[in-house]
Design a protein around this motif. Structure first.
Motif, PDB file in Angstrom:
ATOM      1  N   THR A 188       0.844  -1.218   0.024  1.00 55.45           N
ATOM      2  CA  THR A 188      -0.086   0.040   0.137  1.00 55.45           C
ATOM      3  C   THR A 188       0.902   1.223   0.070  1.00 55.45           C
ATOM      4  OG1 THR A 188      -1.696  -1.286   1.211  1.00 55.45           O
ATOM      5  CG2 THR A 188      -1.966   1.268   1.129  1.00 55.45           C
ATOM      6  N   THR A 189       0.806   2.087  -0.760  1.00 55.16           N
ATOM      7  CA  THR A 189       1.557   3.339  -1.031  1.00 55.16           C
ATOM      8  C   THR A 189       1.011   4.375  -0.447  1.00 55.16           C
ATOM      9  OG1 THR A 189       0.600   4.266  -3.032  1.00 55.16           O
ATOM     10  CG2 THR A 189       2.254   2.499  -3.607  1.00 55.16           C
ATOM     11  N   PRO A 190       1.816   5.489   0.083  1.00 60.95           N
ATOM     12  CA  PRO A 190       1.370   6.722   0.708  1.00 60.95           C
ATOM     13  C   PRO A 190       0.373   7.233   0.045  1.00 60.95           C
ATOM     14  CG  PRO A 190       3.918   6.469   0.717  1.00 60.95           C
ATOM     15  CD  PRO A 190       3.401   5.604  -0.477  1.00 60.95           C
ATOM     16  N   ASP A 191       0.300   7.326  -1.390  1.00 62.98           N
ATOM     17  CA  ASP A 191      -0.908   7.854  -2.219  1.00 62.98           C
ATOM     18  C   ASP A 191      -2.244   7.297  -2.217  1.00 62.98           C
ATOM     19  OD1 ASP A 191       0.034   6.032  -4.013  1.00 62.98           O
ATOM     20  OD2 ASP A 191       0.340   7.710  -5.545  1.00 62.98           O
ATOM     21  N   GLY A 192      -2.251   5.751  -1.515  1.00 64.02           N
ATOM     22  CA  GLY A 192      -3.349   5.165  -1.387  1.00 64.02           C
ATOM     23  C   GLY A 192      -3.560   4.071  -2.561  1.00 64.02           C
ATOM     24  N   LYS A 193      -2.656   3.857  -3.317  1.00 61.48           N
ATOM     25  CA  LYS A 193      -2.616   2.654  -4.214  1.00 61.48           C
ATOM     26  C   LYS A 193      -2.372   1.466  -3.596  1.00 61.48           C
ATOM     27  CE  LYS A 193      -0.974   5.270  -8.228  1.00 61.48           C
ATOM     28  NZ  LYS A 193       0.089   5.426  -9.221  1.00 61.48           N
ATOM     29  N   PHE A 194      -3.108   0.341  -3.959  1.00 60.36           N
ATOM     30  CA  PHE A 194      -3.130  -0.981  -3.450  1.00 60.36           C
ATOM     31  C   PHE A 194      -2.420  -1.703  -4.475  1.00 60.36           C
ATOM     32  CE2 PHE A 194      -5.083  -5.282  -2.928  1.00 60.36           C
ATOM     33  CZ  PHE A 194      -4.594  -5.803  -1.782  1.00 60.36           C
TER      34      PHE A 194
END
Length: 279
Positions: A188-194
């Motif tokens: 899970t990335t800081p910008d909300g991508k899964f």
């Protein structure tokens, strides 16, 4: 069916998006997102772990979706020495969208699975329910396969009742494609991508000799602020040779084919209300 057509079907199945196919192991921070940004400079993943149950998706993916999948790029890293059958033919699919339905639902435990759970024994959860969101693998795989190969070519899809990571696609002329997820990682990335990565073995049965290969699918899902589409995804499918292939050692840890897709998820009109509630 001629051998060349059979081989082409095998490789087309390798391209089928693994939306389809519990708690997955986290990859090293940023590894999967960096991997996508480095396309097509890929080698086999080393940080994946054996799967533990099914792949769990975020709550915002719950519901039924119409997916538009578009092949936007492809590469044969080892060409001209090694090129997979059907690769050049797949260039015709570039920028040609394909649509199909998929759905993500609450996980259903069998009685046997529930009996193993310590939470069940403590009566903290009912035996057949879960809050996890998982793919409806049989529904998704059948729709996806038929969208690429045609309704008459694909008879049915069966998921192993004892393992969501093993499924069989039944084709005409008593042919089968057995797909087994062998490794997995999520991020899970800081910008909300899964981001998910799944590695699986595919065995094609029913031809003059069985054919085995290894496939990896890495996908970054991103929830949008709009409903048309509501989710977008960047996906890369990588095909690796099996040890039985005469070019296996020459290829080493490098893929022989890479396919990059843009996925767009639109709420299915009969299920829009449920999708909004799941956000």
């Amino acid at each position: 069916m001629k051998l060349t057509l059979t081989i082409k079907i095998i490789y087309n199945f390798c391209l089928i998006i693994i939306l389809l196919l519990v708690w997955s192991e986290e990859a090293n921070a940023g590894e999967l997102s960096e991997r996508l940004s480095n396309f097509p400079q890929w080698e086999k993943l080393t940080s994946v772990q054996p799967p533990k149950g099914d792949l769990v998706y975020p709550e915002w993916m719950a519901g039924t979706w119409e997916v538009k999948s578009t092949l936007v790029d492809l590469a044969a890293p080892l060409a001209p020495d090694i090129v997979t059958p059907g690769f050049e033919g797949n260039r015709r699919q570039l920028n040609q969208p394909v649509s199909f339905l998929v759905r993500f639902v609450k996980e259903q435990f069998s009685q046997k699975d529930a009996a193993r759970s310590p939470l069940t024994r403590l009566k903290l959860i009912p035996q057949t329910t879960s809050t996890n969101i998982v793919a409806d693998r049989a529904f998704n795989s059948l729709n996806l396969a038929r969208s690429y190969l045609g309704d008459e070519a694909v008879l049915s899809v069966k998921v192993d009742p004892d393992s969501p990571n093993r499924q069989i696609t039944f084709l005409r002329s008593e042919r089968q494609l057995v797909s087994i997820v062998t490794a997995r990682a999520t991020e899970t990335t800081p910008d909300g991508k899964f981001i998910t990565a799944e590695v699986f073995q595919q065995l094609f049965k029913g031809a003059s000799r069985p054919y085995l290969n290894s496939v990896e699918s890495t996908t970054a899902y991103h929830q949008l602020s709009t409903s048309s589409p509501a989710i977008e995804a960047d996906q890369v499918t990588a095909v690796y040779l099996s040890p039985q292939d005469p070019d296996y050692f020459a290829a080493g840890s490098r893929p022989v084919a890479l396919y990059r897709y843009r996925l767009e998820f639109f709420p299915h009109k009969t299920n829009t209300q449920n999708v909004e509630q799941a956000k």
